[in-house]
Design an enzyme around this catalytic site. Sequence first.
Site, PDB file in Angstrom:
ATOM      1  N   ARG A  92      28.444 -14.967 -49.702  1.00 52.80           N
ATOM      2  CA  ARG A  92      28.771 -16.330 -49.320  1.00 52.80           C
ATOM      3  C   ARG A  92      30.262 -16.557 -49.521  1.00 52.80           C
ATOM      4  O   ARG A  92      30.776 -16.443 -50.636  1.00 52.80           O
ATOM      5  CB  ARG A  92      27.950 -17.314 -50.168  1.00 52.80           C
ATOM      6  N   HIS A 136      34.983 -25.807 -48.576  1.00 48.85           N
ATOM      7  CA  HIS A 136      34.906 -25.702 -50.028  1.00 48.85           C
ATOM      8  C   HIS A 136      36.178 -26.311 -50.610  1.00 48.85           C
ATOM      9  O   HIS A 136      36.993 -25.634 -51.228  1.00 48.85           O
ATOM     10  CB  HIS A 136      34.736 -24.239 -50.445  1.00 48.85           C
ATOM     11  N   GLU A 181      29.306 -28.739 -52.408  1.00 50.51           N
ATOM     12  CA  GLU A 181      29.442 -29.732 -53.472  1.00 50.51           C
ATOM     13  C   GLU A 181      30.259 -30.955 -53.038  1.00 50.51           C
ATOM     14  O   GLU A 181      31.318 -31.251 -53.605  1.00 50.51           O
ATOM     15  CB  GLU A 181      30.067 -29.092 -54.721  1.00 50.51           C
ATOM     16  N   ASN A 311      23.556 -25.586 -56.345  1.00 54.09           N
ATOM     17  CA  ASN A 311      24.445 -25.010 -57.350  1.00 54.09           C
ATOM     18  C   ASN A 311      24.061 -25.583 -58.710  1.00 54.09           C
ATOM     19  O   ASN A 311      23.995 -26.806 -58.874  1.00 54.09           O
ATOM     20  CB  ASN A 311      25.905 -25.353 -57.062  1.00 54.09           C
ATOM     21  N   TYR A 313      24.584 -25.039 -63.101  1.00 56.85           N
ATOM     22  CA  TYR A 313      25.195 -24.382 -64.248  1.00 56.85           C
ATOM     23  C   TYR A 313      24.627 -24.869 -65.578  1.00 56.85           C
ATOM     24  O   TYR A 313      24.438 -24.086 -66.501  1.00 56.85           O
ATOM     25  CB  TYR A 313      26.716 -24.593 -64.230  1.00 56.85           C
ATOM     26  N   GLU A 387      24.952 -21.112 -56.044  1.00 59.95           N
ATOM     27  CA  GLU A 387      25.852 -20.782 -57.153  1.00 59.95           C
ATOM     28  C   GLU A 387      25.084 -20.876 -58.461  1.00 59.95           C
ATOM     29  O   GLU A 387      24.348 -21.836 -58.689  1.00 59.95           O
ATOM     30  CB  GLU A 387      27.058 -21.722 -57.247  1.00 59.95           C
TER      31      GLU A 387
END
Length: 494
Positions: A92, A136, A181, A311, A313, A387
Site C-alpha cells: 500500500r 495521504h 485518515e 488503521n 494503534y 495500518e
Amino acid sequence: MTASDIRPAASGTAAESGHQFPPGFLWGAATAAYQIEGAAAEDGRTPSIWDTFSHTPGKVFEGHTGDVAADHYHRFRDDVRLMADLGLSAYRFSVSWSRVQPTGRGPAVERGLDFYRALTDELLEHGIQPAVTLYHWDLPQELEDAGGWPARDTAERFGEYARIVAEALGDRVQLWTTLNEPWCSAFLGYGSGVHAPGRTDPVAALRAAHHLNLGHGRAAEALRSVLPARAQLGITLNLHQVRALTDSPADVDAARRIDAVGNRVFTGPLLKGAYPQDLLDDTRGLTDWSFVQDGDLAAIKRHPLDVLGINYYTPTLVSDGASVDGPRSDGHGSSAFSPWPGADDVAFHQPPGEHTAMGWSVDPTGLYDLLMRMNREFPDLPLLITENGAAYEDSVGPDGAVHDPERVEYLRVHLEAVHRAMRNGADVRGYFLWSLMDNFEWAYGYDKRFGAVYVDYETQERIPKSSALWYAGVARTGALPEAAEPGVTETPAP
C-alpha cells in the site's frame, strides 16, 4: 493477483485451523509518499503543505523535513525486491498529489505519473499487488493557499486529480483508497494545528471534514467512471476505539462525544448518508453546518465502498473533563488547541501497562472490539487492516542486526486479535503492517521508528529487523506462531 483475490475465507476455515489465516488473505505493508519518497523538488514536483510545514521552524522535531526521507524515489526497485524477499503479497503506497499535479489543477506532469507507473510495474513483476492511496495528507500548497480543505473547491479538485491517476494506473491497479485518515487531515491539520497546514480553527476543521467526505464522493465518481468493474474502492479511517473511564453518565457521554467527532463524522455520511444528529447538536454552538449543500450527502454515499480500511494503534480512554486539570493527553501531539470540536472539555487518560515509544498503550483488545463493532453495524462491508504497528527505540546491534522483540510481540498479539475477530464473524480480507520501513514520522521527524526495516538515514542502508523476518514467515505461511519463550528474542530468517 487481482482484486477478485481479496475474498472472504471459506466458511469455518479460520476457526478450524487454529492460527492459520485463510487462502487469499492479503499480507502487506504500507507507506506514504511524503514519508519515504524524498526527491522533493525533482521532475516537476512542487511543495505540498507538509513541505511548507516541515520547513517552518518549530513545527517538526529538530527541524527535520521530508526532502530526502528514505530516498524511495530513487531506490524503489531495490525496495520492491526487499518486499518480495519478505514474501509480501501486497504493498500500500500513496501518490503525491503535487508530484502528479503540482498546482492541484490542470494537466498532469507525466514525469510524476511515470514514477508511479514504474513502481506499479515493478510490484507486479514481483507478484505484489499494488494498493493505491490517492491522498495521504500532502495537499498541494497552492490549493491550501486558495483555502485548503475548508474550501469546497478543494473537493472538486480532488475529483479531477483522482481521474488523472485512475487513467494512468487503472489498467494495473485493482485496489484503490481515496483518503487516508481524513480525521487527521481535518482535525489535526485545521483544529489543533499539530499537522500541516497548522491551522487552529474548530469551524474550519469541521468544514474540512465535510469537504474531505465530499472529496471522497467526487473521487469515487471519477474512479467508477474510469476503472474496470472489478476494481475495488475503499477509504481508510483511523477509527477511535473509545472507552469511558468509568460507567458514570458523565464519562459515558464523554465517550459518546468523542465517538461522534472521532468516528461517526465520517462513517455517518459515508455509510449511512447522514451526519449523526448528536454531532450536529454537540457543535451547534460553533456552526449550523450550512456548508453541507443539497446533494452533498447523496454524492458522498452514491458509490458504495467495496472495502473499509481501518488503521488501529491504541484505544482511547476518556472521562468528563470538568474536574480534570492539566494538558490534554489524547495521543495526537501537544497543542493548546483542541482537535475535538464540540468535545473540548473531555479528558483523555493514559491506560496502564506497556507502551510504545509514542506513549501509546499496547492493547490488542481495542482492535478486536473495533472490528466486531464494524461487523455489527455494517455486516456486509469487507474490512482491511490498512495500518497497524508500533514505534520502538530501535538501533543496530554489535552483530549488525536490529533486534526488536517488542515489535514482534506487538504484531503477534494484534494479529491474534484479527484472527479472533475473523473466527467470530468479522470479514477481514487483509493486513498491512505500518510501516514497511522507518520514515519521516510527520511532526516527530525521524525520531520515531515504525518500520519493520531499519533505515540508516545517512547511508540509506536498509536492514530488515527481527520483526521483518518474523512477519515474512507469517506472510509466506499464513500461520501465526505462538508467543516466543521467555528470553527468546531472535527470529530466524524465513
